[in-house]
Scaffold this motif. Structure first.
Motif, short mmCIF file in Angstrom:
data_model
loop_
_atom_site.label_atom_id
_atom_site.label_comp_id
_atom_site.label_asym_id
_atom_site.label_seq_id
_atom_site.Cartn_x
_atom_site.Cartn_y
_atom_site.Cartn_z
N ILE A 3 -32.81 106.03 50.47
CA ILE A 3 -31.95 104.85 50.45
C ILE A 3 -32.71 103.71 49.79
O ILE A 3 -33.84 103.41 50.17
N GLY A 4 -32.10 103.12 48.79
CA GLY A 4 -32.72 102.02 48.07
C GLY A 4 -31.81 100.80 48.05
O GLY A 4 -30.66 100.85 48.47
N VAL A 5 -32.33 99.71 47.52
CA VAL A 5 -31.57 98.47 47.42
C VAL A 5 -31.83 97.82 46.07
O VAL A 5 -32.99 97.66 45.66
N HIS A 6 -30.76 97.47 45.39
CA HIS A 6 -30.83 96.64 44.19
C HIS A 6 -30.97 95.20 44.69
O HIS A 6 -30.06 94.66 45.31
N THR A 7 -32.10 94.57 44.45
CA THR A 7 -32.52 93.41 45.24
C THR A 7 -31.86 92.07 44.94
O THR A 7 -32.08 91.12 45.71
N ILE A 271 -20.26 112.84 47.84
CA ILE A 271 -21.05 112.33 46.71
C ILE A 271 -22.49 112.80 46.82
O ILE A 271 -23.07 113.31 45.85
N VAL A 272 -23.08 112.62 47.99
CA VAL A 272 -24.47 113.04 48.20
C VAL A 272 -24.63 114.54 47.95
O VAL A 272 -25.57 114.99 47.28
N SER A 273 -23.70 115.32 48.46
CA SER A 273 -23.79 116.78 48.30
C SER A 273 -23.65 117.18 46.84
O SER A 273 -24.36 118.08 46.36
N THR A 274 -22.75 116.53 46.12
CA THR A 274 -22.55 116.88 44.71
C THR A 274 -23.75 116.47 43.88
O THR A 274 -24.15 117.19 42.95
N ASP A 281 -32.08 114.08 43.22
CA ASP A 281 -32.61 113.93 44.57
C ASP A 281 -33.42 112.64 44.68
O ASP A 281 -34.41 112.58 45.42
N GLY A 282 -33.00 111.62 43.93
CA GLY A 282 -33.72 110.36 43.93
C GLY A 282 -33.09 109.32 44.81
O GLY A 282 -32.49 109.62 45.84
N ALA A 283 -33.21 108.06 44.37
CA ALA A 283 -32.73 106.94 45.17
C ALA A 283 -31.22 106.74 45.05
O ALA A 283 -30.63 106.98 43.99
N LEU A 284 -30.61 106.32 46.14
CA LEU A 284 -29.27 105.76 46.13
C LEU A 284 -29.46 104.26 46.33
O LEU A 284 -29.68 103.79 47.45
N PHE A 311 -29.61 113.62 52.58
CA PHE A 311 -30.50 114.69 53.02
C PHE A 311 -31.93 114.23 52.84
O PHE A 311 -32.30 113.71 51.79
N GLU A 312 -32.74 114.44 53.85
CA GLU A 312 -34.14 114.02 53.80
C GLU A 312 -35.09 115.18 53.57
O GLU A 312 -36.28 114.97 53.32
N THR A 313 -34.60 116.40 53.66
CA THR A 313 -35.46 117.57 53.51
C THR A 313 -34.97 118.41 52.33
O THR A 313 -33.83 118.26 51.86
#
Length: 322
Positions: A3-7, A271-274, A281-284, A311-313
């Motif tokens: 999980i990321g943030v566009h600041t 969305i995450v699964s697709t 497998d990078g940042a959202l 997913f974290e693993t």
């Protein structure tokens, strides 16, 4: 995934005060602006470019909170017919690429830009139909300008070992997946998408289909987590090409919304699964532009929902298929 943030959502806070706040919410990456429309509130490009001391201090600060930079953002129009504006945007982009390389950040997010419709025009021209015929001619001219420019940028980025992630954005030349695929095919693999579903929803594009289309072409370099809600009562009357002011919420056909307020949790899990299916497998990177809530509340609700969706693993072995 992370999980990321566009600041820019936290532009009123310093980097030093923002990082512990985000760390406490479980955020692992940030996408700071370094020019253009995102500004550079948290990472002033001129202060860090070619300055090893400042860069080392930044790395130490990020390491203190277990944070990394997913991308540097500089959204502007390097294809603008006004030469001064185009040169400014080009300088921002090239310096952002250099800074990303120096900081060992693999991606710069940006727009494709939008040229004028001919060499004599003075303003950018967004073409949305091939008729009357002069529109098709204008679009052909624009693609010639874009391919030449982004081919040069792709070579420059390759020399620096950096990917260019272009946000598919209306009022820019590349605003949907097929345009993105064309630009990548014409200029090289360093050019790809900053996949932001918010601008695709109101165009009527199915998000998971768009992910599969771009994923098959290995064209997703970065992802924004941002939602949109279409308000049918307004859309039935005037469609979705809506020029109503963003802060006139009751009269707009659609609004940018916090994650989960345009589409439900099941949709975001799809969305995450697709994304995982196509190898991303990078940042959202959450981009908050919801005028119906405060920055912090919208951000925190988005983080909460995505925390249950990501997913974290790594995937396990499909033992049941043996």
């Amino acid at each position: 995934m992370e999980i990321g943030v566009h600041t820019p959502v936290l532009a009123d806070e310093s980097l030093e005060s923002m990082l512990p706040y985000l760390d406490g919410l479980g955020v692992e990456t940030i996408e700071p602006g370094v020019g253009g429309h995102p500004g550079e509130d948290h990472l002033t490009r001129s202060e860090y470019l070619d300055d090893e001391t400042e860069q080392a201090e930044l790395r130490d600060l990020l390491e203190e909170y277990g944070m990394r930079i997913s991308a540097l953002a500089t959204h502007n129009n390097p294809l603008h017919p006004d030469e001064e504006r185009a040169e400014e945007a080009d300088t921002e982009l090239r310096e952002a690429i250099r800074l990303a390389a120096q900081l060992e950040v693999g991606t710069v997010t940006c727009f494709s830009g939008l040229p004028a419709g001919s060499p004599t025009d003075e303003v950018p021209n967004w073409i949305t139909a091939p008729w009357p015929p002069e529109h098709a001619e204008a679009l052909e001219y624009q693609w010639e300008q874009a391919i030449e420019y982004w081919g040069e940028i792709a070579d420059y980025a390759a020399d620096q070992g950096v990917d260019i992630a272009i946000e598919l954005h209306p009022n820019m030349l590349v605003y949907e997946p097929h345009g993105m695929a064309r630009l990548r095919e014409e200029t090289g693999d360093r050019i790809g998408a900053n996949f932001d579903p918010s601008h695709l929803y109101w165009q009527g594009i199915t998000i998971t289909d768009a992910i599969r289309y771009l994923g098959e072409r290995e064209a997703i370099h970065h992802v924004h987590a941002k939602d949109t809600r279409i308000y049918d009562a307004q859309a039935r009357e005037k469609g979705v090409l809506d020029t109503t002011a963003y802060d006139d919420e009751p009269n707009r056909s659609w609004l940018f919304r916090s994650v989960g307020y345009g589409h439900d949790e099941t949709h975001w899990k799809d969305i995450v699964s697709t994304l995982r299916m196509v190898g991303y497998d990078g940042a959202l990177s959450i981009e908050h532009e919801d005028s119906l809530t405060s920055s912090r509340e919208g951000l925190e609700k988005a983080i909460d929902l995505l925390g249950r969706a990501i997913f974290e693993t790594e995937p396990g072995e499909a033992y049941w298929a043996e």
